[in-house]
Motif scaffolding. Sequence first.
Motif, PDB file in Angstrom:
ATOM      1  N   CYS A  82      -1.010 -19.656  14.737  1.00  0.00           N
ATOM      2  CA  CYS A  82      -1.871 -19.081  15.772  1.00  0.00           C
ATOM      3  C   CYS A  82      -1.889 -19.943  17.030  1.00  0.00           C
ATOM      4  O   CYS A  82      -2.004 -19.414  18.148  1.00  0.00           O
ATOM      5  CB  CYS A  82      -3.285 -18.895  15.238  1.00  0.00           C
ATOM      6  SG  CYS A  82      -3.415 -17.590  13.991  1.00  0.00           S
ATOM      7  N   LEU A  83      -1.759 -21.262  16.866  1.00  0.00           N
ATOM      8  CA  LEU A  83      -1.656 -22.141  18.035  1.00  0.00           C
ATOM      9  C   LEU A  83      -0.407 -21.811  18.838  1.00  0.00           C
ATOM     10  O   LEU A  83      -0.459 -21.691  20.075  1.00  0.00           O
ATOM     11  CB  LEU A  83      -1.629 -23.608  17.594  1.00  0.00           C
ATOM     12  CG  LEU A  83      -1.312 -24.642  18.682  1.00  0.00           C
ATOM     13  CD1 LEU A  83      -2.380 -24.602  19.785  1.00  0.00           C
ATOM     14  CD2 LEU A  83      -1.202 -26.043  18.092  1.00  0.00           C
ATOM     15  N   LEU A  84       0.721 -21.616  18.145  1.00  0.00           N
ATOM     16  CA  LEU A  84       1.953 -21.248  18.842  1.00  0.00           C
ATOM     17  C   LEU A  84       1.805 -19.899  19.542  1.00  0.00           C
ATOM     18  O   LEU A  84       2.282 -19.707  20.670  1.00  0.00           O
ATOM     19  CB  LEU A  84       3.125 -21.207  17.849  1.00  0.00           C
ATOM     20  CG  LEU A  84       3.502 -22.538  17.182  1.00  0.00           C
ATOM     21  CD1 LEU A  84       4.673 -22.338  16.221  1.00  0.00           C
ATOM     22  CD2 LEU A  84       3.852 -23.598  18.224  1.00  0.00           C
ATOM     23  N   LEU A  85       1.140 -18.946  18.880  1.00  0.00           N
ATOM     24  CA  LEU A  85       0.906 -17.644  19.500  1.00  0.00           C
ATOM     25  C   LEU A  85       0.052 -17.788  20.762  1.00  0.00           C
ATOM     26  O   LEU A  85       0.327 -17.169  21.796  1.00  0.00           O
ATOM     27  CB  LEU A  85       0.203 -16.706  18.516  1.00  0.00           C
ATOM     28  CG  LEU A  85       1.047 -16.121  17.385  1.00  0.00           C
ATOM     29  CD1 LEU A  85       0.159 -15.353  16.404  1.00  0.00           C
ATOM     30  CD2 LEU A  85       2.125 -15.196  17.933  1.00  0.00           C
ATOM     31  N   SER A  86      -0.983 -18.616  20.662  1.00  0.00           N
ATOM     32  CA  SER A  86      -1.898 -18.772  21.800  1.00  0.00           C
ATOM     33  C   SER A  86      -1.215 -19.390  23.011  1.00  0.00           C
ATOM     34  O   SER A  86      -1.636 -19.169  24.145  1.00  0.00           O
ATOM     35  CB  SER A  86      -3.109 -19.616  21.385  1.00  0.00           C
ATOM     36  OG  SER A  86      -2.737 -20.975  21.190  1.00  0.00           O
ATOM     37  N   LEU A  87      -0.161 -20.159  22.775  1.00  0.00           N
ATOM     38  CA  LEU A  87       0.530 -20.844  23.870  1.00  0.00           C
ATOM     39  C   LEU A  87       1.673 -20.021  24.452  1.00  0.00           C
ATOM     40  O   LEU A  87       2.185 -20.342  25.538  1.00  0.00           O
ATOM     41  CB  LEU A  87       1.078 -22.197  23.395  1.00  0.00           C
ATOM     42  CG  LEU A  87       0.029 -23.238  22.965  1.00  0.00           C
ATOM     43  CD1 LEU A  87       0.707 -24.462  22.384  1.00  0.00           C
ATOM     44  CD2 LEU A  87      -0.861 -23.619  24.137  1.00  0.00           C
ATOM     45  N   THR A  88       2.089 -18.965  23.753  1.00  0.00           N
ATOM     46  CA  THR A  88       3.294 -18.242  24.171  1.00  0.00           C
ATOM     47  C   THR A  88       3.088 -16.749  24.415  1.00  0.00           C
ATOM     48  O   THR A  88       3.974 -16.095  24.969  1.00  0.00           O
ATOM     49  CB  THR A  88       4.399 -18.402  23.109  1.00  0.00           C
ATOM     50  OG1 THR A  88       3.916 -17.926  21.835  1.00  0.00           O
ATOM     51  CG2 THR A  88       4.809 -19.860  22.959  1.00  0.00           C
ATOM     52  N   MET A  89       1.948 -16.171  24.028  1.00  0.00           N
ATOM     53  CA  MET A  89       1.787 -14.716  24.083  1.00  0.00           C
ATOM     54  C   MET A  89       1.677 -14.174  25.503  1.00  0.00           C
ATOM     55  O   MET A  89       2.207 -13.116  25.814  1.00  0.00           O
ATOM     56  CB  MET A  89       0.556 -14.281  23.276  1.00  0.00           C
ATOM     57  CG  MET A  89       0.797 -14.186  21.792  1.00  0.00           C
ATOM     58  SD  MET A  89      -0.460 -13.195  20.967  1.00  0.00           S
ATOM     59  CE  MET A  89      -1.968 -13.998  21.440  1.00  0.00           C
ATOM     60  N   PHE A  90       0.954 -14.875  26.378  1.00  0.00           N
ATOM     61  CA  PHE A  90       0.655 -14.328  27.696  1.00  0.00           C
ATOM     62  C   PHE A  90       1.179 -15.245  28.797  1.00  0.00           C
ATOM     63  O   PHE A  90       1.092 -16.473  28.693  1.00  0.00           O
ATOM     64  CB  PHE A  90      -0.853 -14.127  27.861  1.00  0.00           C
ATOM     65  CG  PHE A  90      -1.462 -13.233  26.813  1.00  0.00           C
ATOM     66  CD1 PHE A  90      -1.232 -11.870  26.825  1.00  0.00           C
ATOM     67  CD2 PHE A  90      -2.238 -13.768  25.792  1.00  0.00           C
ATOM     68  CE1 PHE A  90      -1.767 -11.040  25.863  1.00  0.00           C
ATOM     69  CE2 PHE A  90      -2.794 -12.952  24.819  1.00  0.00           C
ATOM     70  CZ  PHE A  90      -2.552 -11.585  24.851  1.00  0.00           C
ATOM     71  N   LYS A  91       1.682 -14.610  29.865  1.00  0.00           N
ATOM     72  CA  LYS A  91       2.203 -15.381  30.995  1.00  0.00           C
ATOM     73  C   LYS A  91       1.080 -15.950  31.853  1.00  0.00           C
ATOM     74  O   LYS A  91       1.196 -17.042  32.407  1.00  0.00           O
ATOM     75  CB  LYS A  91       3.100 -14.488  31.852  1.00  0.00           C
ATOM     76  CG  LYS A  91       4.359 -14.019  31.134  1.00  0.00           C
ATOM     77  CD  LYS A  91       5.181 -13.115  32.038  1.00  0.00           C
ATOM     78  CE  LYS A  91       6.416 -12.596  31.312  1.00  0.00           C
ATOM     79  NZ  LYS A  91       7.215 -11.664  32.159  1.00  0.00           N
ATOM     80  N   ASP A  92       0.018 -15.164  32.011  1.00  0.00           N
ATOM     81  CA  ASP A  92      -1.093 -15.616  32.848  1.00  0.00           C
ATOM     82  C   ASP A  92      -2.395 -14.986  32.348  1.00  0.00           C
ATOM     83  O   ASP A  92      -2.390 -14.168  31.424  1.00  0.00           O
ATOM     84  CB  ASP A  92      -0.868 -15.272  34.321  1.00  0.00           C
ATOM     85  CG  ASP A  92      -0.521 -13.793  34.524  1.00  0.00           C
ATOM     86  OD1 ASP A  92      -1.183 -12.930  33.909  1.00  0.00           O
ATOM     87  OD2 ASP A  92       0.419 -13.515  35.281  1.00  0.00           O
ATOM     88  N   GLU A  93      -3.494 -15.376  32.981  1.00  0.00           N
ATOM     89  CA  GLU A  93      -4.809 -14.917  32.546  1.00  0.00           C
ATOM     90  C   GLU A  93      -4.997 -13.416  32.752  1.00  0.00           C
ATOM     91  O   GLU A  93      -5.638 -12.740  31.942  1.00  0.00           O
ATOM     92  CB  GLU A  93      -5.897 -15.687  33.309  1.00  0.00           C
ATOM     93  CG  GLU A  93      -7.305 -15.379  32.821  1.00  0.00           C
ATOM     94  CD  GLU A  93      -8.363 -16.159  33.570  1.00  0.00           C
ATOM     95  OE1 GLU A  93      -9.557 -15.981  33.276  1.00  0.00           O
ATOM     96  OE2 GLU A  93      -7.999 -16.945  34.469  1.00  0.00           O
ATOM     97  N   MET A  94      -4.429 -12.860  33.812  1.00  0.00           N
ATOM     98  CA  MET A  94      -4.586 -11.437  34.087  1.00  0.00           C
ATOM     99  C   MET A  94      -3.958 -10.584  32.984  1.00  0.00           C
ATOM    100  O   MET A  94      -4.511  -9.548  32.594  1.00  0.00           O
ATOM    101  CB  MET A  94      -3.966 -11.088  35.443  1.00  0.00           C
ATOM    102  CG  MET A  94      -4.731 -11.624  36.632  1.00  0.00           C
ATOM    103  SD  MET A  94      -6.462 -11.078  36.639  1.00  0.00           S
ATOM    104  CE  MET A  94      -6.251  -9.312  36.763  1.00  0.00           C
ATOM    105  N   GLU A  95      -2.818 -11.018  32.486  1.00  0.00           N
ATOM    106  CA  GLU A  95      -2.177 -10.288  31.393  1.00  0.00           C
ATOM    107  C   GLU A  95      -3.045 -10.332  30.141  1.00  0.00           C
ATOM    108  O   GLU A  95      -3.170  -9.335  29.417  1.00  0.00           O
ATOM    109  CB  GLU A  95      -0.803 -10.891  31.105  1.00  0.00           C
ATOM    110  CG  GLU A  95       0.002 -10.124  30.060  1.00  0.00           C
ATOM    111  CD  GLU A  95       1.361 -10.735  29.801  1.00  0.00           C
ATOM    112  OE1 GLU A  95       2.048 -10.252  28.876  1.00  0.00           O
ATOM    113  OE2 GLU A  95       1.740 -11.702  30.510  1.00  0.00           O
ATOM    114  N   PHE A  96      -3.669 -11.466  29.890  1.00  0.00           N
ATOM    115  CA  PHE A  96      -4.566 -11.597  28.737  1.00  0.00           C
ATOM    116  C   PHE A  96      -5.778 -10.682  28.881  1.00  0.00           C
ATOM    117  O   PHE A  96      -6.147  -9.970  27.934  1.00  0.00           O
ATOM    118  CB  PHE A  96      -5.015 -13.054  28.611  1.00  0.00           C
ATOM    119  CG  PHE A  96      -6.138 -13.278  27.627  1.00  0.00           C
ATOM    120  CD1 PHE A  96      -5.923 -13.138  26.268  1.00  0.00           C
ATOM    121  CD2 PHE A  96      -7.413 -13.615  28.071  1.00  0.00           C
ATOM    122  CE1 PHE A  96      -6.965 -13.331  25.363  1.00  0.00           C
ATOM    123  CE2 PHE A  96      -8.445 -13.815  27.177  1.00  0.00           C
ATOM    124  CZ  PHE A  96      -8.216 -13.668  25.813  1.00  0.00           C
TER     125      PHE A  96
END
Length: 366
Positions: free
Chosen positions: A316-330
């Motif tokens: 989940c740490l790896l997912l949290s660091l790689t899933m989104f390019k920026d805050e707006m996408e999140f």
Amino acid sequence: MNKQETVSSIQMAMLFLTYVTASAIVNIPAPLTGAAKNGAWISILLACTMGMLILACVLYLHRQYPGLTFIEYTRKAIGRWLTIIVAIPFLCSAFLQLANIVIDIGGFFSTSMLRSTPNYVVQSIFFFMAALTARAGIEVMARMSVLLIISMLGFVIAVLLMVSPYFHPDYLLPVMPNGIKPILHGAYIAYGFPYGEVTLFAAMLPFVRVKERPKIGKYLFLAIIVNGFTLLTSVVCSIMANGPLVGELKYSLFQLARLINIQEIIERIESVIGFSLIAGSYMKASIQLFILTNVLSQLLKLQDERLLTFPIAFVCLLLSLTMFKDEMEFVETVSVIWPLLLNVTYVLPLLLIVAVTLIKRMISAR
């Protein structure tokens, strides 16, 4: 499941209240009022009602399959292979949800408190602490949740009382300036976070002590009512203080706390709200990791589920660091895609199991 670990019905209700309130009390007002405007409080009522219906389904299955875990009674209801088919997307969403919880708290630190600290540092610490807490077991988490939720709600109430001189009740009108559609949009957002996530607590109820299981229903319903009232209050207070700007201010309660200035003695206490968000997100991440570990271990039929705690946290740490390019996408993903994904992977399997159980009961009653 470790049969020796049990909690009281009140402790389970406090865990539940912590889980559904936690980060929502700080995060929900901004996107909700941005979508529903002054009618955001109606959106909360609608979403909370949906949450109660989901909770009723969870409690129904708990009564029909006493002592069985979520995976065990799913196998009993729909069979082994269908259980695997249902559990895979369920677990994938649970992984994503855990990553999203920590992404959110990382974003809070990077924009509000520790602006020079890299996100991976904050997120790594959070996952490590959550893994330690989840590995300690549900009894430890239950005791911690009582202290955290009481202190968190106490801080929020104190802030709302101190900021009350800035309230303008006329900002609440008109209630529906653009009709019913924005309110339904707001209900959609609030339903996805936090009320649709109530489904996950189906994996927690077997840990309630046998003699206290008859009481668990009323305590959980009381907890979700308290949650709904708390979110409603925070939304209404945010609107009264910030008016039309409330939808543009992220972490609305954090912004409210910045307004407090009492005789130049009590001021700059937004760190109190920051503590509430940090403590709530930490506890929610720990509960989420505990649920994920138990569901996965039951699906794989492992004897010691705690072996999975740190590997899951690392993934989940790896997912949290790689899933989104920026805050707006999140933000867009959480507001638009997540409620729909949650319906497909959490709510529909729950409704399927409820429907199969009802049909089997009707057939056996003939």
